[in-house]
Scaffold this active site. Sequence first.
Site, PDB file in Angstrom:
ATOM      1  N   ARG A 191       0.850  -1.193   0.000  1.00 40.86           N
ATOM      2  CA  ARG A 191       0.000   0.000   0.000  1.00 40.86           C
ATOM      3  C   ARG A 191       0.886   1.244   0.000  1.00 40.86           C
ATOM      4  O   ARG A 191       1.554   1.510   0.991  1.00 40.86           O
ATOM      5  CB  ARG A 191      -0.893  -0.039   1.251  1.00 40.86           C
ATOM      6  CG  ARG A 191      -2.149   0.815   1.167  1.00 40.86           C
ATOM      7  CD  ARG A 191      -2.804   0.906   2.537  1.00 40.86           C
ATOM      8  NE  ARG A 191      -2.002   1.719   3.424  1.00 40.86           N
ATOM      9  CZ  ARG A 191      -1.966   1.595   4.764  1.00 40.86           C
ATOM     10  NH1 ARG A 191      -2.711   0.703   5.369  1.00 40.86           N
ATOM     11  NH2 ARG A 191      -1.199   2.376   5.491  1.00 40.86           N
ATOM     12  N   HIS A 232      -3.583   4.543   4.857  1.00 41.73           N
ATOM     13  CA  HIS A 232      -4.801   3.750   4.665  1.00 41.73           C
ATOM     14  C   HIS A 232      -5.863   4.557   3.914  1.00 41.73           C
ATOM     15  O   HIS A 232      -6.498   4.064   2.980  1.00 41.73           O
ATOM     16  CB  HIS A 232      -5.357   3.279   6.017  1.00 41.73           C
ATOM     17  CG  HIS A 232      -6.692   2.608   5.899  1.00 41.73           C
ATOM     18  ND1 HIS A 232      -6.837   1.341   5.367  1.00 41.73           N
ATOM     19  CD2 HIS A 232      -7.938   3.045   6.208  1.00 41.73           C
ATOM     20  CE1 HIS A 232      -8.135   1.021   5.360  1.00 41.73           C
ATOM     21  NE2 HIS A 232      -8.809   2.039   5.862  1.00 41.73           N
ATOM     22  N   TYR A 240       3.144   4.415  12.238  1.00 43.37           N
ATOM     23  CA  TYR A 240       3.325   2.959  12.377  1.00 43.37           C
ATOM     24  C   TYR A 240       4.208   2.302  11.315  1.00 43.37           C
ATOM     25  O   TYR A 240       4.386   1.097  11.322  1.00 43.37           O
ATOM     26  CB  TYR A 240       1.960   2.252  12.436  1.00 43.37           C
ATOM     27  CG  TYR A 240       1.061   2.550  11.239  1.00 43.37           C
ATOM     28  CD1 TYR A 240       1.202   1.829  10.057  1.00 43.37           C
ATOM     29  CD2 TYR A 240       0.084   3.536  11.306  1.00 43.37           C
ATOM     30  CE1 TYR A 240       0.387   2.092   8.971  1.00 43.37           C
ATOM     31  CE2 TYR A 240      -0.732   3.812  10.224  1.00 43.37           C
ATOM     32  CZ  TYR A 240      -0.573   3.091   9.056  1.00 43.37           C
ATOM     33  OH  TYR A 240      -1.378   3.351   7.977  1.00 43.37           O
TER      34      TYR A 240
HETATM   35  C1  LIG Z   1     -16.309  -5.594   9.517  1.00 40.96           C
HETATM   36  C2  LIG Z   1     -15.443  -4.377   9.523  1.00 40.96           C
HETATM   37  N1  LIG Z   1     -14.525  -4.213  10.486  1.00 40.96           N
HETATM   38  C3  LIG Z   1     -13.724  -3.139  10.480  1.00 40.96           C
HETATM   39  C4  LIG Z   1     -13.845  -2.183   9.501  1.00 40.96           C
HETATM   40  C5  LIG Z   1     -12.927  -0.963   9.489  1.00 40.96           C
HETATM   41  N2  LIG Z   1     -11.931  -1.170   8.420  1.00 40.96           N
HETATM   42  C6  LIG Z   1     -12.084  -0.576   7.220  1.00 40.96           C
HETATM   43  S1  LIG Z   1     -10.842  -0.963   6.173  1.00 40.96           S
HETATM   44  C7  LIG Z   1     -10.079  -1.916   7.333  1.00 40.96           C
HETATM   45  C8  LIG Z   1      -8.775  -2.598   7.033  1.00 40.96           C
HETATM   46  C9  LIG Z   1      -8.891  -3.693   6.056  1.00 40.96           C
HETATM   47  O1  LIG Z   1      -7.608  -4.176   5.745  1.00 40.96           O
HETATM   48  P1  LIG Z   1      -7.396  -5.092   4.491  1.00 40.96           P
HETATM   49  O2  LIG Z   1      -8.478  -6.083   4.393  1.00 40.96           O
HETATM   50  O3  LIG Z   1      -6.003  -5.613   4.530  1.00 40.96           O
HETATM   51  O4  LIG Z   1      -7.604  -4.092   3.261  1.00 40.96           O
HETATM   52  P2  LIG Z   1      -6.703  -2.839   2.842  1.00 40.96           P
HETATM   53  O5  LIG Z   1      -7.372  -1.619   3.391  1.00 40.96           O
HETATM   54  O6  LIG Z   1      -5.342  -3.046   3.384  1.00 40.96           O
HETATM   55  O7  LIG Z   1      -6.704  -2.833   1.362  1.00 40.96           O
HETATM   56  C10 LIG Z   1     -10.792  -1.921   8.527  1.00 40.96           C
HETATM   57  C11 LIG Z   1     -10.380  -2.632   9.750  1.00 40.96           C
HETATM   58  C12 LIG Z   1     -14.836  -2.369   8.516  1.00 40.96           C
HETATM   59  N3  LIG Z   1     -15.022  -1.508   7.514  1.00 40.96           N
HETATM   60  N4  LIG Z   1     -15.618  -3.470   8.531  1.00 40.96           N
END
Ligand SMILES: Cc1ncc(C[n+]2csc(CCOP(=O)(O)OP(=O)(O)O)c2C)c(N)n1
Length: 331
Positions: A248, A252, A261
């Site tokens: 990434r 975020h 971090y």
């Molecule tokens: C069920 C749920 N838990 C928490 C969140 C908050 N949240 C949004 S994106 C994210 C991280 C997801 O990480 P990843 O699956 O690795 O995708 P990336 O953003 O790295 O592409 C979180 C915890 C959410 N949207 N839905």
Amino acid sequence: MAKNRHKALGLSDETVLEMYETMLLARKIDERMWLLNRAGKIPFVISCQGQEAAQVGAAFALDRTKDYVLPYYRDMGVVLTFGMTPRDLMLSAFAKAEDPNSGGRQMPGHFGQKKNRIVTGSSPVTTQVPHAVGIALAGKMEKKDFLTFVTFGEGSSNQGDFHEGANFAGVHKLPVIFMCENNKYAISVPVEKQLACEKVSDRAIGYGMPGYTVDGNDPLEVYKVVKEAADRARRGEGPTLIETVSYRLTAHSSDDDDRAYRTQEELAEAKAKDPIISFANYLKEVGVLTDELEKEILDRVMKQVNEATDYAEKAPYAEPEHALKYVYAEK
Ligand SMILES: Cc1ncc(C[n+]2csc(CCOP(=O)(O)OP(=O)(O)O)c2C)c(N)n1
Ligand SMILES: [Mg+2]
């Protein structure tokens, strides 16, 4: 001259140039969105940066006239390949009435466009996975000729929805491609603290399907493995789990400060492997891209980004009372 890998995959020079242009378009729209956000013009950005090769490589391996895609919020490369336009994406970023995704109701990244078979997703991560499995089941029951392609992050591969969906698709041999875009982070949590197994693809065996981990910075590697998975699905041999490993390149989201971090050294190392630069280098090495053509493509892309920005900025917002549309039955 370097080895021509795309010919071996049956991809013409025109097609790989189109892939490159789509990757660049996604990157430039995304970069523009950050500028607009920092200028206070749009409320939120969630980026595709670093994942364009995985997204575009995969989407080019599908049938854009009949397959269904269930993208997650970073998948600008997938939706552009499936027919969403820069203008559509900017209308969503500015939350304008004409936004085809949700009429400006949803945050950007909640892609949905019926005419291009881009299935709308929800904000809780991974809910798109059981949806993709359900659509594939419906297609199989109705003897329809399509597959479903669903993506999610590596953090999301720990959600129950992934495991339930993958198991059901494995049991019923459904035509689904599960693609995990491993970008090494789930917000601030590094991959070592997310997964107890080494690779997300190690989980495939538990659900009776093949699993592959590929270099997500290489669109041709991703194309190859997704094409094979699509061929298997169309032969009735069931689902496949693919993990694309990339990084990434942004925080975020526009609301996150990643300096808290991860180190600048780690980021610089990943930037040195930027998939857009390495794909351009490959295309030059095999004699498909010249400096002149590269500039021509960049000019064409920037013209689209500028036009989309201007159009969306000037477009009207929805009428406030439209917020209740599609909520209550109308007489
Ligand atoms: C069920 C749920 N838990 C928490 C969140 C908050 N949240 C949004 S994106 C994210 C991280 C997801 O990480 P990843 O699956 O690795 O995708 P990336 O953003 O790295 O592409 C979180 C915890 C959410 N949207 N839905
Ligand atoms: Mg992630």
